[in-house]
Structure formats: structure tokens, C-alpha cells
Design a protein around this motif. Structure first.
Motif, PDB file in Angstrom:
ATOM      1  N   THR A   1       0.819  -1.228   0.000  1.00  0.00           N
ATOM      2  CA  THR A   1       0.000   0.000   0.000  1.00  0.00           C
ATOM      3  C   THR A   1       0.847   1.270   0.000  1.00  0.00           C
ATOM      4  O   THR A   1       0.384   2.320   0.436  1.00  0.00           O
ATOM      5  CB  THR A   1      -0.931   0.013   1.229  1.00  0.00           C
ATOM      6  N   LYS A   2       2.074   1.168  -0.481  1.00  0.00           N
ATOM      7  CA  LYS A   2       2.962   2.330  -0.438  1.00  0.00           C
ATOM      8  C   LYS A   2       2.405   3.523  -1.205  1.00  0.00           C
ATOM      9  O   LYS A   2       2.698   4.673  -0.873  1.00  0.00           O
ATOM     10  CB  LYS A   2       4.340   1.948  -0.990  1.00  0.00           C
ATOM     11  N   GLU A   3       1.613   3.266  -2.238  1.00  0.00           N
ATOM     12  CA  GLU A   3       1.068   4.356  -3.048  1.00  0.00           C
ATOM     13  C   GLU A   3      -0.268   4.872  -2.528  1.00  0.00           C
ATOM     14  O   GLU A   3      -0.800   5.861  -3.038  1.00  0.00           O
ATOM     15  CB  GLU A   3       0.895   3.885  -4.505  1.00  0.00           C
ATOM     16  N   GLN A   4      -0.833   4.205  -1.537  1.00  0.00           N
ATOM     17  CA  GLN A   4      -2.134   4.621  -1.008  1.00  0.00           C
ATOM     18  C   GLN A   4      -1.957   5.603   0.139  1.00  0.00           C
ATOM     19  O   GLN A   4      -0.924   5.617   0.820  1.00  0.00           O
ATOM     20  CB  GLN A   4      -2.930   3.396  -0.538  1.00  0.00           C
ATOM     21  N   SER A   5      -2.979   6.405   0.369  1.00  0.00           N
ATOM     22  CA  SER A   5      -2.919   7.381   1.454  1.00  0.00           C
ATOM     23  C   SER A   5      -3.076   6.686   2.799  1.00  0.00           C
ATOM     24  O   SER A   5      -3.539   5.539   2.879  1.00  0.00           O
ATOM     25  CB  SER A   5      -4.033   8.417   1.297  1.00  0.00           C
ATOM     26  N   LYS A   6      -2.718   7.376   3.863  1.00  0.00           N
ATOM     27  CA  LYS A   6      -2.853   6.835   5.213  1.00  0.00           C
ATOM     28  C   LYS A   6      -4.303   6.489   5.508  1.00  0.00           C
ATOM     29  O   LYS A   6      -4.597   5.424   6.071  1.00  0.00           O
ATOM     30  CB  LYS A   6      -2.337   7.869   6.228  1.00  0.00           C
ATOM     31  N   GLU A   7      -5.230   7.355   5.110  1.00  0.00           N
ATOM     32  CA  GLU A   7      -6.656   7.127   5.360  1.00  0.00           C
ATOM     33  C   GLU A   7      -7.145   5.876   4.626  1.00  0.00           C
ATOM     34  O   GLU A   7      -7.948   5.112   5.164  1.00  0.00           O
ATOM     35  CB  GLU A   7      -7.473   8.342   4.920  1.00  0.00           C
ATOM     36  N   GLU A   8      -6.661   5.664   3.413  1.00  0.00           N
ATOM     37  CA  GLU A   8      -7.063   4.478   2.654  1.00  0.00           C
ATOM     38  C   GLU A   8      -6.538   3.198   3.304  1.00  0.00           C
ATOM     39  O   GLU A   8      -7.236   2.177   3.344  1.00  0.00           O
ATOM     40  CB  GLU A   8      -6.548   4.587   1.214  1.00  0.00           C
ATOM     41  N   VAL A   9      -5.315   3.267   3.822  1.00  0.00           N
ATOM     42  CA  VAL A   9      -4.740   2.097   4.495  1.00  0.00           C
ATOM     43  C   VAL A   9      -5.548   1.764   5.751  1.00  0.00           C
ATOM     44  O   VAL A   9      -5.873   0.595   6.011  1.00  0.00           O
ATOM     45  CB  VAL A   9      -3.269   2.348   4.856  1.00  0.00           C
ATOM     46  N   ILE A  10      -5.885   2.783   6.527  1.00  0.00           N
ATOM     47  CA  ILE A  10      -6.663   2.578   7.756  1.00  0.00           C
ATOM     48  C   ILE A  10      -8.022   1.965   7.429  1.00  0.00           C
ATOM     49  O   ILE A  10      -8.462   0.999   8.081  1.00  0.00           O
ATOM     50  CB  ILE A  10      -6.840   3.905   8.516  1.00  0.00           C
ATOM     51  N   GLU A  11      -8.681   2.506   6.431  1.00  0.00           N
ATOM     52  CA  GLU A  11     -10.004   1.997   6.050  1.00  0.00           C
ATOM     53  C   GLU A  11      -9.916   0.546   5.573  1.00  0.00           C
ATOM     54  O   GLU A  11     -10.766  -0.281   5.913  1.00  0.00           O
ATOM     55  CB  GLU A  11     -10.601   2.876   4.954  1.00  0.00           C
ATOM     56  N   MET A  12      -8.865   0.235   4.815  1.00  0.00           N
ATOM     57  CA  MET A  12      -8.715  -1.113   4.311  1.00  0.00           C
ATOM     58  C   MET A  12      -8.491  -2.112   5.447  1.00  0.00           C
ATOM     59  O   MET A  12      -9.142  -3.164   5.518  1.00  0.00           O
ATOM     60  CB  MET A  12      -7.531  -1.176   3.335  1.00  0.00           C
ATOM     61  N   ILE A  13      -7.565  -1.778   6.361  1.00  0.00           N
ATOM     62  CA  ILE A  13      -7.274  -2.703   7.467  1.00  0.00           C
ATOM     63  C   ILE A  13      -8.496  -2.863   8.365  1.00  0.00           C
ATOM     64  O   ILE A  13      -8.815  -3.983   8.799  1.00  0.00           O
ATOM     65  CB  ILE A  13      -6.060  -2.206   8.281  1.00  0.00           C
ATOM     66  N   SER A  14      -9.185  -1.778   8.643  1.00  0.00           N
ATOM     67  CA  SER A  14     -10.364  -1.836   9.515  1.00  0.00           C
ATOM     68  C   SER A  14     -11.416  -2.795   8.989  1.00  0.00           C
ATOM     69  O   SER A  14     -12.162  -3.410   9.764  1.00  0.00           O
ATOM     70  CB  SER A  14     -10.977  -0.439   9.673  1.00  0.00           C
ATOM     71  N   SER A  15     -11.487  -2.934   7.655  1.00  0.00           N
ATOM     72  CA  SER A  15     -12.540  -3.750   7.041  1.00  0.00           C
ATOM     73  C   SER A  15     -12.177  -5.225   6.905  1.00  0.00           C
ATOM     74  O   SER A  15     -13.018  -6.038   6.518  1.00  0.00           O
ATOM     75  CB  SER A  15     -12.890  -3.193   5.655  1.00  0.00           C
ATOM     76  N   PHE A  16     -10.948  -5.607   7.226  1.00  0.00           N
ATOM     77  CA  PHE A  16     -10.525  -6.994   7.034  1.00  0.00           C
ATOM     78  C   PHE A  16     -11.448  -8.014   7.711  1.00  0.00           C
ATOM     79  O   PHE A  16     -11.768  -9.048   7.121  1.00  0.00           O
ATOM     80  CB  PHE A  16      -9.089  -7.192   7.519  1.00  0.00           C
ATOM     81  N   PRO A  17     -11.890  -7.787   8.969  1.00  0.00           N
ATOM     82  CA  PRO A  17     -12.734  -8.803   9.628  1.00  0.00           C
ATOM     83  C   PRO A  17     -14.057  -9.059   8.908  1.00  0.00           C
ATOM     84  O   PRO A  17     -14.674 -10.110   9.122  1.00  0.00           O
ATOM     85  CB  PRO A  17     -12.976  -8.213  11.026  1.00  0.00           C
ATOM     86  N   GLN A  18     -14.485  -8.130   8.087  1.00  0.00           N
ATOM     87  CA  GLN A  18     -15.750  -8.319   7.376  1.00  0.00           C
ATOM     88  C   GLN A  18     -15.697  -9.502   6.411  1.00  0.00           C
ATOM     89  O   GLN A  18     -16.735 -10.059   6.042  1.00  0.00           O
ATOM     90  CB  GLN A  18     -16.111  -7.044   6.607  1.00  0.00           C
ATOM     91  N   ALA A  19     -14.498  -9.877   6.010  1.00  0.00           N
ATOM     92  CA  ALA A  19     -14.351 -10.977   5.053  1.00  0.00           C
ATOM     93  C   ALA A  19     -14.446 -12.350   5.710  1.00  0.00           C
ATOM     94  O   ALA A  19     -14.532 -13.367   5.019  1.00  0.00           O
ATOM     95  CB  ALA A  19     -13.012 -10.850   4.324  1.00  0.00           C
ATOM     96  N   LEU A  20     -14.428 -12.389   7.036  1.00  0.00           N
ATOM     97  CA  LEU A  20     -14.508 -13.671   7.730  1.00  0.00           C
ATOM     98  C   LEU A  20     -15.863 -14.331   7.505  1.00  0.00           C
ATOM     99  O   LEU A  20     -16.906 -13.672   7.537  1.00  0.00           O
ATOM    100  CB  LEU A  20     -14.290 -13.479   9.235  1.00  0.00           C
ATOM    101  N   GLU A  21     -15.838 -15.645   7.297  1.00  0.00           N
ATOM    102  CA  GLU A  21     -17.057 -16.431   7.169  1.00  0.00           C
ATOM    103  C   GLU A  21     -17.107 -17.467   8.280  1.00  0.00           C
ATOM    104  O   GLU A  21     -16.092 -17.739   8.937  1.00  0.00           O
ATOM    105  CB  GLU A  21     -17.108 -17.112   5.795  1.00  0.00           C
ATOM    106  N   VAL A  22     -18.271 -18.052   8.482  1.00  0.00           N
ATOM    107  CA  VAL A  22     -18.438 -19.020   9.563  1.00  0.00           C
ATOM    108  C   VAL A  22     -17.428 -20.158   9.438  1.00  0.00           C
ATOM    109  O   VAL A  22     -16.850 -20.607  10.433  1.00  0.00           O
ATOM    110  CB  VAL A  22     -19.882 -19.575   9.576  1.00  0.00           C
TER     111      VAL A  22
END
Length: 691
Positions: A246-267
Motif C-alpha cells: 500500500t505504499k502508493e495509497q494514502s494513510k486514510e485508505e490504508v486505515i479503512e482497508m485494514i479496519s474492514s478486514f474482519p468483514q471478510a470472515l465467514e463461519v
């Protein structure tokens, strides 16, 4: 996940016997220990979840909601009502039910704030927790009790900007993945910016409801408040390549991306996800739990300050390991990949190191970093090479985890910190420092020797140790200041006189000598080989583990009886009983020689027997009364008339039998189960030593 998984209950179709056992146990009002043994960390069916959760949370039979005064008069009352209404609107209940549910939720939040003396703050994770609880059929009173227990047991205090949980999480990330941690530090993406909604709601605000239910099944059964931090760690480590790109992405984009990782979890992911979290927890030194559990997960209305003797998380360079844990981990048991063992790096000045040191320690004078950078560079290369050699050889010094040891004096240890920072910059995993430096280790060893009990250092020879001059163990622990060369396993005056000179020497010569030293060829402690002992100690022995008549004169325990409680390690009973390496646990009563009894817990791991004595004035806490290697148990006896009275005898195996040096007596209601498990593990340990 294997085929045949029913997502509604995550139950294997070809093995539902445990489910019938669980239903029967719930009807019989089982306790938490029984429930945990039945469920074994598995998800539970929807129709049993409410009962299971309440048993795990310890809320069965409580009715705290009846104490509510009926006054909705907080300064933030309108905000509470608004947030409760917004939550209910999101759930999509029938209109006629909405008013009642909103009222119940407002009552729950209001009473909790008043009972804890807190001011309600929006977006603090409470509504996310209530949303998950509302999916489980509970009465308002049960809902309040569960909500209260979750917040007290599993939601960290100071879960706010720059709070302690996030500093601790960063140290855990650095311990396991320093490269990823360094990258996020460089981008100024601190953990509080992306993990706050994970930790303040126990993932309730970021995961699918069904995923969260299954996850809570596991979390509540393990009863480990730190487990969610390791779950967060698994998420980051699993996504490390994505984050590092994510070197080319902004700090805000990195934060938003990491914050959303748990949403991908399935049962289907939950079982592996939680298993990985437990794996990382096992591969982490445990000292941080003792240092921060009471302050981070306080159950009473207190100002949650860090303990005075604990390192400040905000300013900690890396994880810190207590002297007790360091010595116990390196007590001389065979190296295994699953265990946390430390490769100790002594960074004190040469004169201190030569005066006294651990025989398995590698000497790296921190002053070299400034005085001779080139030699320091060679020394670090030799350090890594020596660690690799020790691991390959399985020597007494072997350990994946680097623990740096200073003098305990701030002025000198600033150079140790520079060395540690340098190692971390190289991306080295598993880096820690020893709390209190070498003086702390010395005091522990001195105290255990003076008491005649090597409780913290299992491989120390204890009161019966004789040195080369026939002296006792107290002489063994003395150093050169009294003119006697130490022959203790952990102290050596002669060997490292050689090393300090070697550290100051040049390149190739230095690397070779350091590498050869760390092999411990002929100088370090090692296990007796099968050839050396001729198999007589372990093979063809009489069965000393069979339950038979107790011998006369064994009226009670003699082990660790008179040690001041203040010197004993204090631990959480729930945390220790739920440890993944605990194979068996039961409640019992320890019986002393004077007839006094003490409520205790007996824990059995693959290699040790632990006795945890309950602290009457601190509910849920216990002192570690004894740690015993299973291989030191030479006999287990009981009285025929009272088979629940069990005596464990400790000692050494001799050519003509065994020599008893100590004993413990307990009243154990489940004596047959306890002795069966212990016997099985003892035989495994002896077989391993004999192979």
C-alpha cells in the motif's frame, strides 16, 4: 473446514454425541469446567447458545437488573435513548415490539453507567455488543447480566485514542512480525486507528452476526480476555502482503482497508481463525498477562493504572519478560518448536558478565555498538549464527526467542536498548528484554536456594545439590566474591572469562569461538543419554504410579508450605484453567501437615503438575503454590477407605528404587480421573527421556 458442516450449528454430522452430552449437562445445571470439557472450543447450536453463554460468563441465577431505581436522569440520557432507537430500527423488529425493546436497552445502558460511575459516550462499541446479544433469546435481566460480564471480562479498559490496549497490540505485532510493524509505524498507522472497533465490541461491530456468534462461542469457552488481541494479530499477519503493497495509497485508505478486514470472515473460517490466535498466544511470552490483566480488564470501579513495577506500554521498546518466566522456560527441558524458549543475550559490560552470569547466555557487550561498530557488527552476525547452531543441536542454550539481559541500571541499559532497537531494525522476530535485568534473575535464584526449593528453576539442584568441593546448594549459588567458583547450572565464573575477550577480538576468530561456545560441548547441562543410564532408571521399574495404601506418617503436604504469599506469583484462575496446554484441571483441597486445608486447583500439562491455591480475599485469583515436573513424581498413593485422599511423592529414581524428597497431599473428588491423566503423562515424559 471439513465437509459435512452444518453452518447453523457448526456441528459435524458424523459426531453429534457431544451435543447430546451437552444437552444433558445443561439440564443438570453443569458448571463452566464441565461445559468446557464437553464443548472443547466448538461452536454451539442456536437453541443452546443462551444457556451456554450465561454459564461461560458466570451470570446464571443473577438478577442485578432489579436494583435499577427507575430514573432515567443522566446528562447523556437523550443520547442513550437515540442510540438505542437507532439500533432497534436497524434490527427490523415489528413496530409493536420496538418500543419495549428500546425501553429494555435504555434501562440496561443506564443501569450499567450508574453502577460503574461512567458517562455514556456514543460509538463506544456497546450498541454493537447489544446487537449480538439480541440475536440470542434472553430475558432483559439475562441480557443485562451478560452485557455487564462481557464489558468487564473481555473489553479492555482505556479503549480510546492512544489507549494501553493498542500499545500492547503494537508490541505483540512487533514481536511476531517486526517488518509489518515497522512499515505501519513509518506510515503512522497506529493500532488505535484500525482496531478500536474490533476490540471495543469484541468484533461485534465489524463481523457478520453469524460469524460473531460463532466467534463468541469460542472466546467465552476459553475465557481469555487477551485472545481478541491475538485474533487481531492473525488478521494483520494474514494480510501482511496486501498491507505492505500500500505504499502508493494514502494513510486514510490504508486505515479503512485494514479496519474492514474482519468483514471478510465467514463461519467456516472461525475454527481455523481461533486456532491460529491460540497458536500465536502460545508462541508469546506470558509475562504481559500478569503485568496488565488487572489494569486492562478490571472488574470493579477503579482508576485503571499500570502496576508500578510494570513497564509503561507507551514507552516500551519491546515486550518484557519476567525473571521467573525466563528461568522457567530455560530450565533445561528438551527444546521443542511448540515451547517458548529463550536464547539469552547478556548485554552487560564484560566485567559484570565475568563476575557472574547464566551459563547458557551469549555475551554481547552493548558498549561495543558505540566503541567499535565494526566489531559489534561481527558480534551480531555471530549471535545469529550461534542461535541457529544451538537450535540445530538442541543444546541447553537453544531458543527461538531472543531475550536481552541488561544490568537493571537505567544509565547502562540505555545502550542495551540501542542494541535491541538495532536487532529489531534487522527484522528479527521474537525479541524481548528481561525485566529487572540480571539482578532480578540473581535475586530469584538466591531466594529459591535459600528456601531450599528450586520452584522457579526446575533444573536447579535444590537443597541436595553438592558442588565439586562437597559444599551445599547455598555455596553453589555464591559467586567469586567469596572466593568459591560457582558450579551451579546457571552461574559460571570460568567459562565466560574466555567470552568477554572473544567479544573484543576480530571478525573470523570471534565468530568461530562464539559459535563453538554456544554449542555447550562439554560445558552445558544435557540430558542423560540412554546409553549412559543403561535404561535402568526408566525401564523395567516397578509400577510406582498404582494407587494403593498410603503409608503411615504421611499426614499432609510438605512442599512449598512456608513461603510468603507475597513472593508467589499471582494469576487469574480462569486464564490458567483455560490455557490450551492444560490437559486436565480439577478443584481440590490441599492438606497441610498441621491439618489445615486450602481450596486449590490441580492443573496437568504435558510436562508439569501445577497447584494453584485460591486467594480468599481476591475472587478468581490464585497463587502458584507449586510447579512440579511430572518426571519428579515417583509415587502416587491413596487410602483404601478414602480414595479421594491422594498423596503425590516427589524424588529421584535410584538403582534400587526411588528416593522421596517431598510430597503433596490433596482431597480430590475426581481422584481416579486425575491420577489416570497424570500417570499417562508421566509415562510419556519418561518414554521421551528414554528414547
Amino acid at each position: 473446514m471439513a465437509e459435512g458442516i452444518d453452518l447453523s450449528g457448526v456441528l459435524e454430522e458424523d459426531d453429534s454425541s457431544w451435543l447430546a452430552e451437552l444437552e444433558t449437562a445443561l439440564v443438570e445445571d453443569c458448571d463452566f469446567g464441565s461445559l468446557r470439557n464437553i464443548c472443547k472450543g466448538r461452536a454451539v447450536p442456536d437453541h443452546l447458545r443462551a444457556e451456554v453463554w450465561q454459564i461461560c460468563l458466570g451470570t446464571v441465577g443473577k438478577d442485578a437488573l432489579s436494583s435499577f431505581d427507575g430514573l432515567y436522569d443522566m446528562d447523556s440520557q437523550s443520547q442513550v435513548r437515540s442510540d438505542c432507537k437507532a439500533l432497534v430500527d436497524k434490527l427490523g423488529n415489528e413496530e409493536e415490539d420496538k418500543v419495549s425493546i428500546v425501553s429494555d436497552l435504555e434501562t440496561i445502558v443506564t443501569l450499567y453507567c450508574k453502577s460503574r460511575g461512567l458517562k455514556y459516550v456514543p460509538n463506544n462499541g456497546w450498541m454493537d455488543i447489544l446487537q449480538v446479544l439480541l440475536t440470542v433469546k434472553m430475558s432483559p435481566s439475562e441480557l443485562y447480566n451478560s452485557f455487564y460480564s462481557i464489558l468487564n471480562k473481555f473489553i479492555p479498559n482505556d479503549c480510546n485514542r492512544q489507549g494501553r490496549p493498542f500499545h500492547l497490540f503494537r508490541l505483540l505485532l512487533q514481536y511476531h512480525d517486526p517488518e509489518l510493524c515497522s512499515y505501519l509505524d513509518t506510515r503512522r498507522v497506529t493500532p488505535d486507528l484500525y482496531t478500536m472497533p474490533w476490540f471495543n465490541s469484541l468484533f461485534g461491530g465489524v463481523c457478520n452476526l453469524k460469524v460473531c456468534q460463532t466467534m463468541w462461542d469460542v472466546i467465552f469457552q476459553h475465557s481469555d480476555p487477551f485472545l481478541e488481541l491475538f485474533m487481531g494479530l492473525v488478521i494483520l499477519v494474514n494480510a501482511r502482503e496486501t498491507i505492505l503493497e500500500t505504499k502508493e495509497q494514502s494513510k486514510e485508505e490504508v486505515i479503512e482497508m485494514i479496519s474492514s478486514f474482519p468483514q471478510a470472515l465467514e463461519v467456516d473460517d472461525v475454527e481455523d481463525f481461533c486456532s491460529l490466535a491460540q497458536y500465536y498466544a502460545q508462541k508469546t511470552p506470558q509475562s504481559f498477562r500478569r503485568d496488565y490483566q488487572l489494569s486492562m480488564f478490571g472488574g470493579s470501579v477503579v482508576s485503571h493504572k499500570e502496576p508500578e513495577d510494570s513497564p509503561s506500554l507507551m514507552y516500551s521498546l519491546c515486550l518484557s519478560v519476567s525473571g521467573e518466566e525466563l528461568l522457567q522456560a530455560n530450565r533445561g527441558t528438551p527444546f521443542t518448536e511448540d515451547a517458548v524458549r529463550f536464547f539469552v543475550v547478556d548485554c552487560r559490560p564484560a566485567e559484570q558478565y565475568n563476575s557472574e552470569h547464566l551459563t547458557t547466555a551469549f555475551h554481547l557487550d552493548a558498549n561495543l555498538m558505540l566503541q567499535s561498530p565494526e566489531e559489534f557488527s561481527y558480534a551480531v552476525q555471530a549471535l545469529f549464527a550461534a542461535q541457529a547452531q544451538a537450535l540445530a543441536a538442541g543444546s541447553a542454550a537453544a531458543g527461538e526467542h531472543l531475550c536481552f539481559l541488561g544490568s537493571g541500571r537505567e544509565e547502562e541499559d540505555q545502550y542495551v536498548n540501542m542494541v535491541v532497537a538495532n536487532i529489531l531494525q534487522k527484522g528479527k522476530q521474537y525479541v524481548s528484554t528481561a525485566k529487572g535485568g540480571y539482578p532480578a534473575l540473581h535475586n530469584i535464584l538466591k531466594a529459591t536456594s535459600e528456601n531450599g526449593v528450586s520452584d522457579l528453576v526446575a533444573s536447579h539442584e535444590g537443597t541436595e545439590t553438592k558442588n565439586s568441593n562437597g559444599g551445599d546448594s547455598q555455596a553453589v549459588l555464591r559467586n567469586g566474591r567469596e572466593g568459591e567458583a560457582s558450579t551451579s547450572k546457571y552461574f559460571s565464573k570460568d567459562i565466560l572469562g574466555k567470552l568477554s575477550g572473544v567479544v573484543k577480538s576480530k571478525s573470523v576468530e570471534m565468530k568461530e569461538k562464539l559459535a563453538n561456545y554456544i554449542k555447550n560441548d562439554g560445558t552445558g547441562d544435557k540430558h542423560v543419554s540412554s546409553a549412559e543410564r543403561g535404561g535402568k532408571r526408566y525401564r523395567n521399574m516397578a509400577n510406582v504410579f498404582t494407587i494403593g495404601d498410603d503409608e503411615e506418617g504421611e499426614e499432609g503436604s510438605g512442599a512449598d508450605s512456608d513461603e510468603d504469599d507475597e513472593q508467589k506469583e499471582t494469576v487469574s484462575l480462569d486464564t490458567w484453567v483455560q490455557k490450551s496446554d492444560v490437559l486436565y484441571s480439577c478443584r481440590c483441597k490441599e492438606i497441610r501437615t498441621n491439618g489445615h486445608t486450602f481450596p486449590s486447583y490441580l492443573l496437568v500439562t504435558a510436562s508439569h503438575l501445577y497447584v494453584l491455591r485460591e486467594i480468599p480475599s481476591r475472587k478468581g485469583m490464585a497463587h502458584i503454590q507449586a510447579r512440579r515436573a511430572l518426571s519428579s513424581i515417583v509415587k502416587i498413593t491413596s487410602k483404601k477407605r478414602q480414595p479421594e485422599l491422594i498423596t503425590f511423592k516427589y524424588g529421584t529414581h535410584e538403582e534400587d528404587g526411588f528416593h522421596v524428597t517431598d510430597m503433596h497431599r490433596f482431597y480430590i473428588p475426581t481422584a481416579s480421573d486425575a491420577t489416570r491423566v497424570i500417570k499417562q503423562q508421566i509415562m510419556k515424559v519418561l518414554d521421551a527421556l528414554d528414547s
